[in-house]
Design an enzyme around this catalytic site. Structure first.
Site, PDB file in Angstrom:
ATOM      1  N   ASP A 178       0.606  -1.438   0.079  1.00 56.65           N
ATOM      2  CA  ASP A 178      -0.596   0.055  -0.194  1.00 56.65           C
ATOM      3  C   ASP A 178       0.575   1.415  -0.338  1.00 56.65           C
ATOM      4  O   ASP A 178       2.113   1.304   0.227  1.00 56.65           O
ATOM      5  CB  ASP A 178      -1.168  -0.038   0.786  1.00 56.65           C
ATOM      6  CG  ASP A 178      -0.214  -0.812   2.177  1.00 56.65           C
ATOM      7  OD1 ASP A 178       0.508  -0.223   3.030  1.00 56.65           O
ATOM      8  OD2 ASP A 178      -1.044  -0.884   2.662  1.00 56.65           O
ATOM      9  N   ASP A 202      -7.817  -2.664  14.358  1.00 54.51           N
ATOM     10  CA  ASP A 202      -9.181  -3.446  13.839  1.00 54.51           C
ATOM     11  C   ASP A 202      -9.183  -4.285  13.316  1.00 54.51           C
ATOM     12  O   ASP A 202     -10.773  -3.752  11.995  1.00 54.51           O
ATOM     13  CB  ASP A 202      -9.947  -2.128  13.014  1.00 54.51           C
ATOM     14  CG  ASP A 202      -9.337  -1.592  12.021  1.00 54.51           C
ATOM     15  OD1 ASP A 202      -8.039  -2.432  11.737  1.00 54.51           O
ATOM     16  OD2 ASP A 202      -9.945  -0.511  11.293  1.00 54.51           O
ATOM     17  N   HIS A 251      -7.563  -4.714  10.359  1.00 52.83           N
ATOM     18  CA  HIS A 251      -7.548  -4.782   8.857  1.00 52.83           C
ATOM     19  C   HIS A 251      -6.180  -5.254   8.098  1.00 52.83           C
ATOM     20  O   HIS A 251      -5.080  -5.377   9.537  1.00 52.83           O
ATOM     21  CB  HIS A 251      -7.562  -2.997   8.466  1.00 52.83           C
ATOM     22  CG  HIS A 251      -6.116  -2.300   8.742  1.00 52.83           C
ATOM     23  ND1 HIS A 251      -6.380  -1.334   9.915  1.00 52.83           N
ATOM     24  CD2 HIS A 251      -4.735  -2.131   8.633  1.00 52.83           C
ATOM     25  CE1 HIS A 251      -5.192  -1.077  10.578  1.00 52.83           C
ATOM     26  NE2 HIS A 251      -3.763  -1.314   8.992  1.00 52.83           N
ATOM     27  N   GLU A 270      -9.896  -1.769   5.549  1.00 57.64           N
ATOM     28  CA  GLU A 270     -10.659  -1.392   6.366  1.00 57.64           C
ATOM     29  C   GLU A 270     -11.777  -2.365   6.731  1.00 57.64           C
ATOM     30  O   GLU A 270     -12.203  -2.802   5.939  1.00 57.64           O
ATOM     31  CB  GLU A 270     -10.895  -0.363   6.667  1.00 57.64           C
ATOM     32  CG  GLU A 270      -9.584   0.946   6.794  1.00 57.64           C
ATOM     33  CD  GLU A 270      -9.107   0.946   7.967  1.00 57.64           C
ATOM     34  OE1 GLU A 270      -8.922  -0.165   8.955  1.00 57.64           O
ATOM     35  OE2 GLU A 270      -8.497   2.226   8.164  1.00 57.64           O
TER      36      GLU A 270
END
Length: 259
Positions: A66, A135, A137, A142
């Site tokens: 990313d 979370d 990811h 996400e």
């Protein structure tokens, strides 16, 4: 999926490096490189093996997961810079053979498609290093991400931006948007190696490994991969219901069977 619980962060880093080294020594390899703090110890260990043991990356290519949108490549916080500062500049991997999404592209949607095509043209990724967010990811997929998603734009959650604020001068400087490989793109790698250490990752790890396969926890997508290895220290494994079984299975693993 194989879950391996090890004693300490150093053991996790060494084991991840063992997996990468085996692929690199076997022949020309395409590596998938994660960024962020989690894989840094693994990259340091691989750099040590290059320096002390002659491990060569000269025949390798690498793709990053990313990149922030709108952040200059030269910025200290860009993943283009991060991977060079923490790995590429310390081994003999050709800088021109290290690819990342271009977060400065004029046409971001076209850039996402180009990046997916570049991975495919390279023959796909042999081993993909992954971290996991608090979370759940992976990459920057996400919660709510499609389990079949491709490289695309994602909006970071406030939690992820807060987690990453330590790398910036202030929380307000953390970009809101990124280009990330999708879960479908990641799933095409031949071997996934997810690394997690520390108590803060325990709940996310449990959701990914033992929870339902769900977009609510994007990392749960590793459950349907044919060759996924999860490397944990004791703290990151603290919320696992089947931790004792994972320890037992790894202790009794056949000698001929590699991770």
């Amino acid at each position: 999926m194989e879950v391996v619980i090890l004693e300490g962060v150093d053991a996790v880093d060494r084991t991840a490096a063992d997996i990468v080294e085996r692929v690199v020594r076997a022949g020309p390899a395409v590596l998938g490189l994660a960024t962020g703090s989690t894989p840094v110890g693994t990259y340091r260990e691989l750099a040590r093996r290059h320096r002390d043991d002659g491990l060569s990356f000269a025949r390798c290519r690498a793709f990053l997961l990313d990149e922030y949108i709108g952040l200059a490549k030269a910025a200290e916080q860009s993943y283009f810079s991060f991977i060079r500062d923490n790995f590429v500049d310390h081994v003999d991997l050709d800088d021109a053979a290290v690819f990342s999404p271009n977060g400065e592209a004029d046409d971001i949607a076209a850039e996402a498609q180009r990046y997916d095509a570049a991975i495919a043209a390279a023959g796909g990724i042999d081993v993909q290093i992954l971290g996991i967010g608090t979370d759940g990811h992976i990459g920057f997929n996400e919660p709510g991400s499609s389990l079949r998603s491709r490289t695309r734009v994602k909006t970071l959650t406030e939690q992820t931006r807060a987690d990453n604020a330590r790398f910036f001068d202030s929380p307000e400087d953390v970009p809101h948007h990124v280009l990330t490989q999708g879960l479908g793109t990641i799933d095409e790698a031949r071997h996934l190696v997810l690394i997690a250490t520390g108590e803060s990752k325990a709940d996310a790890v449990a959701a990914a490994v033992e929870g339902p396969l769900s977009a609510h926890c994007p990392a749960s997508a590793i459950q349907w991969h044919p060759h996924a290895t999860v490397l944990l220290d004791e703290a990151a494994a603290a919320s696992l219901t089947l931790a004792d079984y994972y320890r037992y299975a790894y202790a009794d693993k056949p000698r001929w069977q590699h991770l």
